[in-house]
Design a protein around this motif. Sequence first.
Motif, PDB file in Angstrom:
ATOM      1  N   ASN A 252      -2.341  -3.344  -1.229  1.00 46.57           N
ATOM      2  CA  ASN A 252      -1.322  -4.282  -1.686  1.00 46.57           C
ATOM      3  C   ASN A 252      -1.785  -5.710  -1.315  1.00 46.57           C
ATOM      4  OD1 ASN A 252      -0.764  -3.962   0.910  1.00 46.57           O
ATOM      5  ND2 ASN A 252       1.414  -4.043   0.503  1.00 46.57           N
ATOM      6  N   ALA A 253      -3.054  -6.071  -1.771  1.00 47.37           N
ATOM      7  CA  ALA A 253      -3.992  -7.063  -1.198  1.00 47.37           C
ATOM      8  C   ALA A 253      -3.331  -8.422  -1.021  1.00 47.37           C
ATOM      9  CB  ALA A 253      -4.959  -7.303  -2.209  1.00 47.37           C
ATOM     10  N   ALA A 254      -3.601  -9.197  -0.045  1.00 45.47           N
ATOM     11  CA  ALA A 254      -2.846 -10.350   0.593  1.00 45.47           C
ATOM     12  C   ALA A 254      -3.981 -11.371   0.303  1.00 45.47           C
ATOM     13  CB  ALA A 254      -2.343 -10.326   1.832  1.00 45.47           C
ATOM     14  N   LEU A 404      -7.409  -2.639   2.037  1.00 43.73           N
ATOM     15  CA  LEU A 404      -8.662  -2.886   1.071  1.00 43.73           C
ATOM     16  C   LEU A 404      -9.233  -4.169   1.064  1.00 43.73           C
ATOM     17  CD1 LEU A 404     -10.352  -1.049  -0.796  1.00 43.73           C
ATOM     18  CD2 LEU A 404      -8.911  -1.488  -2.609  1.00 43.73           C
ATOM     19  N   GLN A 405      -8.816  -5.059   0.479  1.00 46.64           N
ATOM     20  CA  GLN A 405      -9.337  -6.487   0.647  1.00 46.64           C
ATOM     21  C   GLN A 405      -8.393  -7.505   0.981  1.00 46.64           C
ATOM     22  OE1 GLN A 405     -13.503  -6.216  -1.654  1.00 46.64           O
ATOM     23  NE2 GLN A 405     -12.090  -7.533  -2.876  1.00 46.64           N
ATOM     24  N   ALA A 406      -8.849  -8.769   1.462  1.00 47.23           N
ATOM     25  CA  ALA A 406      -7.857  -9.787   1.656  1.00 47.23           C
ATOM     26  C   ALA A 406      -8.810 -10.981   1.584  1.00 47.23           C
ATOM     27  CB  ALA A 406      -7.215  -9.917   3.177  1.00 47.23           C
ATOM     28  N   ALA A 407      -8.048 -12.232   1.099  1.00 42.19           N
ATOM     29  CA  ALA A 407      -8.701 -13.337   0.775  1.00 42.19           C
ATOM     30  C   ALA A 407      -7.957 -14.619   1.580  1.00 42.19           C
ATOM     31  CB  ALA A 407      -8.527 -13.745  -0.831  1.00 42.19           C
ATOM     32  N   VAL A 425      -8.908  -4.774   7.231  1.00 42.95           N
ATOM     33  CA  VAL A 425      -9.328  -4.814   6.001  1.00 42.95           C
ATOM     34  C   VAL A 425     -10.721  -4.344   5.744  1.00 42.95           C
ATOM     35  CG1 VAL A 425      -7.436  -6.057   4.666  1.00 42.95           C
ATOM     36  CG2 VAL A 425      -9.795  -7.176   5.469  1.00 42.95           C
ATOM     37  N   GLY A 426     -11.086  -3.833   4.433  1.00 46.24           N
ATOM     38  CA  GLY A 426     -12.769  -3.446   4.397  1.00 46.24           C
ATOM     39  C   GLY A 426     -13.548  -4.946   4.136  1.00 46.24           C
TER      40      GLY A 426
END
Length: 474
Positions: A252-254, A404-407, A425-426
Amino acid sequence: MREAEPILLGSEDQTRSKTVAINNPYDGSLVGEVCYADPEDADRACVLAHRAFAETKKLSSRERAAILNRVADKLVEQSDTVATLIMLEAGKPITDARNEVARSVQTFRVAAEEAKRIGGEVTPADLTPGTEGRVALSRRFPIGPIVGITPFNFPSNLVSHKLAPAIASGNPIIIKPAPQTPMTALWLGRTVRESGWPEGAISVLPCSNEVAAQLIADHRIAMLSFTGSANIGWMLRRQTAAPRVTLELGGNAAVIVCDDADLSKATPKILAGGYTYAGQSCISVQRVFVHASLELELISGLVDGLKSLQAGNPSCASTRIGPMINESAAIRAESWIVEAVDLGATVHIGGTRTGSFLQPTLLSDVPSTARLYCEEVFAPVVIVETFESFTEVLASVNRSRYGLQAAIFTNNWNKISQAWNKLEVGAVIVDESSAWRADHLPYGGVKNSGTGREGVRSSINEMTELRLLILPSA
């Protein structure tokens, strides 16, 4: 368009099983029929893969690279056909489907290059008493038959991410595609075989969950590579007999928007990252944490942007938002929105559903107890939350069972460094949305988002084993 039987290449006695209709998520029209594999078919696929390994592991890097490049050439030649197939069975807007085919081409091209670079190293072995006069050579070897299970949302490129590294590393592979989108996988499987991959070394088996369970429990399978939901992935890991497992699961990417962010750049990237293909991506933007000083401006920009996105027929080049994969998926996402509103959330735009179409939705004030906040929505839904303290927002991003991923949008290197060091995160992506991905880079998550890494080179490492040769030095 009809697929009369599962692809069991090399088999001369395929059984006939039940056929399953594949329908267009947009209008329900029939795309084609696919024959489901039965238990006998699954066993035959394992026999063929086990037998073919003796041939695939002997192929030279030049031969493997040539096969991969021929697949890429065929994808280029048939790009319109494959994109249309993706659009029809997945409901993906045709522009996005064309982009996916282009990415699949690159996945095979990169794999062709990486096939030539599977090497090793020379390591001194004389570091401790009793090891004098020894040197170690290391080299990677293919591990054997692989089962790849793929989801519906990228029926070409995510299948390519199983196929291409397996071919590059010399491993036979059995693909179990998503039930909603098997036809693109069948096209790829046939193309791989026609490109020179040995007979029996590729099977594509649309099948029931029970038959898939038989596949992964087979003792001849060396590896399970699964992409899909977290609950299913961890369950399969417990059930499989394969000694090696990689799981690329949900999130649930942030996205963090700091007070120095340029909203003219951040806003369109958040829109693309949150709503492309109706948000049906495991790295789609779901949670946006914006500094309180920019909240109103960001929400206004996102609402204006959503009003301009055209929703409708995926076959139209101007369509940006198509249907979800089916009506039940849209109903589930709608119920999560209703739950969040009942708990005090504010809907700024969207939130309504017609059949499998869920209007692109933006909310704020979503409590952390709502499923929309803490689970993967996999829908065109984004929530906005404000922050004041950077340390606290990093902790808020980490308060998730996914990683998983974040930005992050900022020009402050200190904040970028903190995010890289502290976010669980990855990958952390700067000045882009969480949905950004390059197919050659390591890709995967931590916590409930999976184990192992994809990306062509990383997948080759997962699909090979390191073997040492200890020699006396000269």
